[in-house]
Design an enzyme around this catalytic site. Structure first.
Site, PDB file in Angstrom:
ATOM      1  CD  GLU A  61       5.598  -4.941   7.082  1.00 10.12           C
ATOM      2  OE1 GLU A  61       5.476  -3.876   7.704  1.00 10.12           O
ATOM      3  OE2 GLU A  61       4.689  -5.440   6.413  1.00 10.12           O
ATOM      4  N   GLY A  72      -2.014 -11.332   3.026  1.00  5.86           N
ATOM      5  CA  GLY A  72      -2.961 -10.896   2.015  1.00  5.86           C
ATOM      6  C   GLY A  72      -2.291 -10.043   0.965  1.00  5.86           C
ATOM      7  CD  GLU A 115       2.989  -2.124   3.980  1.00  5.19           C
ATOM      8  OE1 GLU A 115       3.423  -1.795   5.097  1.00  5.19           O
ATOM      9  OE2 GLU A 115       2.372  -3.195   3.783  1.00  5.19           O
ATOM     10  CD  GLU A 155      -1.466  -3.991   1.363  1.00  3.69           C
ATOM     11  OE1 GLU A 155      -0.376  -3.450   1.605  1.00  3.69           O
ATOM     12  OE2 GLU A 155      -2.063  -4.710   2.184  1.00  3.69           O
ATOM     13  CG  HIS A 179       0.135   0.392   4.033  1.00  4.08           C
ATOM     14  ND1 HIS A 179       0.436   0.849   5.294  1.00  4.08           N
ATOM     15  CD2 HIS A 179      -0.389  -0.855   4.200  1.00  4.08           C
ATOM     16  CE1 HIS A 179       0.100  -0.070   6.186  1.00  4.08           C
ATOM     17  NE2 HIS A 179      -0.409  -1.114   5.556  1.00  4.08           N
TER      18      HIS A 179
END
Length: 845
Positions: free
Chosen positions: A126, A265, A268, A300, A303
């Protein structure tokens, strides 16, 4: 970065021409330390005769074969895109290339563990970085199935979105042939490979399936991996989300992998979530950090439904992905785990982040205009995550939790495996709640800025309220007044405790909202509007409530109410409405009684910022000295072994400034002084050493000795920070040059060097870098990937100098450079921080 962008218009045009069926991706990870062989077979339909392109950033493209015809690779490939002309209705494309490993966390990251020399790989795709690993139509609305085949050393673990198959082994090499994924977007595909240590478990989903679970980390960290606890949180999250959403977990397994040098952090990836190794606790950490890990695990997991099962069509709805996960994970943490105070943490961290971001010149509507990939990168910000999550909390208060969850469940069922826009969710929420949300959406999601709410009341001489209203204002640049669902709390002293005695909930809208329910009531000691933190708005206290709050902050019984008062005090300091010196005194007088770890953590960080940059320069040194003295006293007085004791010691080390402070740090480090209950472990030793370095009482020799005892990835990051902390102009220049002038430093070394560079008590050692920084801006941006460039331009900006010379230099750069909006935004935000500090300094004078 030049040439790697993709515009929304290009993505829309391509989506109109192409529909992707499947990818078969073969990766050979045995071809050396710099590149790996990537073979991609893509099957897709297209408008017959059309031309388009596929994305791929590689070192070398060896061959491109379209529908059986080999194209001239040098002619159709520019290193970023591969041009495809004369498409058929049904197409098969095969691209063979050498793709590059990275150490920036963008693509397939390669890390060598200094402890044992083992190689660890993980992907981070991402926003636009799966194209660094295989040829792909890199946009979220061109979903497809993905079948990965991976060749790697046979002793490695190889993990992807689908369950890991048994490898075919020949000698020392294994080949893992994964089953195809469901139809998903390319940015949530994943490859993680290396000799990771794994702990396995399982759970039963709401539809009766057995879901395999795995937790992975590097071998050298395995002794610190508390897998059983993480499995417990995961099971609680599964049960909570499946019950709330009414939709079973959509994938076949759920692996959680803690990987080195991670930029964020967590990420997902469908069924294959990656986390920062900072969540593997090799030493003592704050309770705030433990709670944050739980929230991240649940973020996560949320998600998997919101983002992975149903995905935004384009990145302008990125906020909805992240805001939903932020809100849902906080709800799950508060209701399904032992961290029942999660909404207090949300107020302290997320709301503070959101309010700060929303008052920058670069603020934008939650539904931002995302013209291209550069816009996406800079919009991973406090608006996307924190304001969006706060506004979703407001929306839930507006429509009701039950109706909200009914709408969300209907949304998942209706759009499973597809792409959506905001209106698709609002349609389901309107149907479930009966509330019309068009006007709400326009005011909350399509406008920028934060409102301020103030109580206005008239009281008789004997304390009876005769008139009560809430006034709403908006900043001059963003004049929208919004509807708020909020509560008003009345608090009075009960013995030594300030306790809530009354609460009402109401809708507030427009410039003034009358509150007749409170007329005739006896005026309490403290009136708190936005009690329970339902609304997204800055709040101000009336004069009497302000005096009560300042004198009795530590006596407020409810942690969330305390957090709201802490937040209001800091916000007034940032807005230069109250002197920074008063905020310093407020923290020092009340923090010792605070019970919430995140509230302590945030207040201590704000205390440091106030002392170093908001207090007037004429009293800064004395203020820092006072802060250091009081923090050591607080550490000495704290409950032995408590979270507060641990935080006060760390904050003291970070703000130490006198020979007496140095003597304390040295004695803690060498063991000649102890605090009951305090363990000086590996990470705390680095903090104490940092304090000595900050004061010129330790240097390269001591840093090298400490690194020799902790020659790990984390130790090397701490050492980079410590070297950059050395308080001389020469050391600061050397630190700056080590990452700005020389390419190759990993993403986390860049980050830690920036932390050390900014760590000063006397900012004059950085004045020589003001010109140096501004001269380097464009070269850094042009020569680095986005993550590294942004890390450098943020970490190396000498913000702590906080004077007019720095502001003038940034203004001059902005006036002289018409650069890309994403770069300008970074500098604009830095300048805004300096200007705010100057206003605060003037108020403090």
């Amino acid at each position: 970065m030049p040439g790697e962008n993709l515009t929304r218009a290009e993505a829309e045009e391509r989506a109109a021409l192409v529909a992707v069926e499947s990818y078969d991706i073969a990766l050979d990870l045995t071809t050396g330390d710099e590149v790996f062989r990537s073979t991609t077979t893509v099957r897709f339909t297209a408008t017959e005769g059309a031309s388009t392109f596929i994305d791929h950033i590689s070192r070398t493209v060896h061959s491109v074969t379209l529908n059986g015809t080999e194209l001239d690779a040098s002619a159709v490939n520019d290193g970023v895109r591969i041009q495809l002309d004369g498409l058929a209705a049904e197409n098969e494309l095969v691209v063979v290339s050498d793709a590059m490993y990275v150490n920036t966390g963008e693509g397939l990251h390669r890390f060598v563990d200094p402890v044992d020399g083992e190689v660890y790989l993980y992907s981070q795709f991402e926003v636009p970085d799966s194209r660094r690993v295989f040829a792909v139509f890199e946009q979220p609305d061109l979903k497809a199935t993905f079948r990965f085949t991976v060749t790697a050393p046979a002793h490695w673990q190889v993990v992807s979105n689908q369950p890991t198959p048994e490898p075919t082994v020949e000698g020392d090499t294994g080949t893992w042939a994964f089953e195809p994924t469901p139809r998903i977007s390319s940015y949530i595909t994943a490859i993680v490979a290396g000799p990771y240590t794994v702990t396995r478990s399982e759970l039963t989903s709401s539809d009766g399936r057995m879901i395999p679970l795995g937790i992975f980390c590097r071998a050298s960290l395995a002794e610190h991996m508390d897998a059983d606890y993480l499995f417990d949180i995961t099971r609680k999250g599964f049960a909570f989300f499946e019950a709330q959403f009414g939709v079973a977990y959509p994938f076949e397994k759920y692996d959680q992998l803690f990987v080195p040098e991670f930029n964020a952090g967590a990420m997902e990836n469908a069924g294959c979530v990656t986390f920062t190794e900072a969540y593997v606790f090799r030493a003592q950490v704050t309770d705030a950090m433990r709670e944050r890990r739980v929230v991240t695990v649940l973020h996560e997991l949320a998600h998997m439904w919101f983002g992975d099962l149903v995905t935004m069509r384009w990145w302008n709805d990125l906020w909805l992905n992240e805001s939903f996960a932020e809100w849902a994970s906080t709800l799950a943490t508060a209701e399904a785990t032992e961290w029942t105070g999660a909404w207090t943490t949300f107020q302290a961290m997320e709301k503070t982040w959101a309010y700060r971001q929303d008052q920058l010149p670069s603020t934008h509507p939650i539904v931002a205009e995302i013209r291209d990939l550069d816009d996406v990168q800079v919009n991973f910000d406090g608006i996307t995550y924190a304001k969006g999550g706060s506004v979703l909390k407001q929306l839930v208060a507006w429509v009701g939790l039950e109706a909200f969850m009914q709408g969300v469940g209907a949304y998942f069922r209706k759009h499973a495996w597809g792409n959506t826009e905001l209106t698709d969710l609002l349609t389901e929420l309107e149907a479930a709640s009966g509330r019309e949300l068009g006007e709400w959406s326009r005011k909350w999601l399509e406008t920028a800025g934060v409102n301020t709410l103030r109580p206005r009341l008239t009281v008789t001489t004997d304390g009876i309220i005769t008139d009560f209203a809430i006034e709403q204002t908006a900043p001059e640049e963003h004049q929208t007044l919004r509807p708020h669902r909020l509560a008003i709390g009345f608090y009075d002293l009960d013995g030594k405790v300030l306790r809530r005695t009354e609460r009402i909930e109401l809708d507030v809208d427009g410039e003034e909202t009358q509150v007749p329910q409170l007329v005739g009531h006896l005026r309490p000691a403290l009136i708190l509007i936005n009690d329970e933190d339902l609304a997204y708005a800055k709040i101000r206290l009336d004069e009497q409530s302000t005096q009560t709050a300042l004198s009795s902050l530590s006596q407020i019984e409810d942690p969330l109410a305390r957090a709201l008062v802490w937040g209001a005090a800091w916000d007034a300091t940032r807005d230069a409405e109250t002197p920074a010196s008063d905020y310093v005194d407020l923290v020092l007088d009340n923090i010792g009684a605070e019970t919430e770890s995140t509230t302590i953590r945030l207040a201590l960080a704000q205390l440091a910022q106030a002392a170093r940059t908001y207090v007037h320069p004429s009293r800064r040194a004395k203020t820092i000295e006072k802060v250091g003295d009081r923090l050591w006293a607080l550490a000495s007085e704290a409950e032995p072994g408590s979270d507060a004791q641990f935080q006060f010691v760390g904050a003291f080390a970070g703000l130490a400034s006198t020979p007496a402070h140095v003597a304390v740090l040295r004695s803690l480090l060498d063991g000649s002084r102890t605090l009951p209950g305090l363990e000086v472990d590996t990470d705390l030793r680095w903090q104490l050493l940092d304090g000595l370095v900050l004061n010129g009482a330790a240097g390269e020799q001591e840093i090298a000795a400490e690194l020799a005892n902790d020659d790990t990835a984390t130790g090397r990051q701490f050492a980079a920070r410590a070297r950059a902390t050395i308080p001389t102009p020469e050391a600061k220049e050397a630190a700056f040059a080590s990452v700005a002038d020389e390419a190759g430093a990993s993403n986390l070394i860049v980050r830690y060097t920036g932390l050390g560079l900014q760590h000063v008590n006397d900012a004059s050692v950085l004045t020589g870098l003001v010109g140096r920084y501004h001269d380097a801006i464009q070269q850094i941006w042009d020569s680095r990937t986005y993550q590294i460039a942004e890390g450098l331009l943020t970490g190396l900006y000498p913000a702590v100098v906080a004077n007019e010379e720095l502001a003038a230099a940034s203004r001059a750069w902005l006036e002289a450079n018409e650069s890309v909006p994403a770069l300008r935004r970074i500098i604009v935000e830095h300048l805004a921080g300096v200007e705010r500090a100057l206003e605060a300094q003037q108020r403090d004078a």
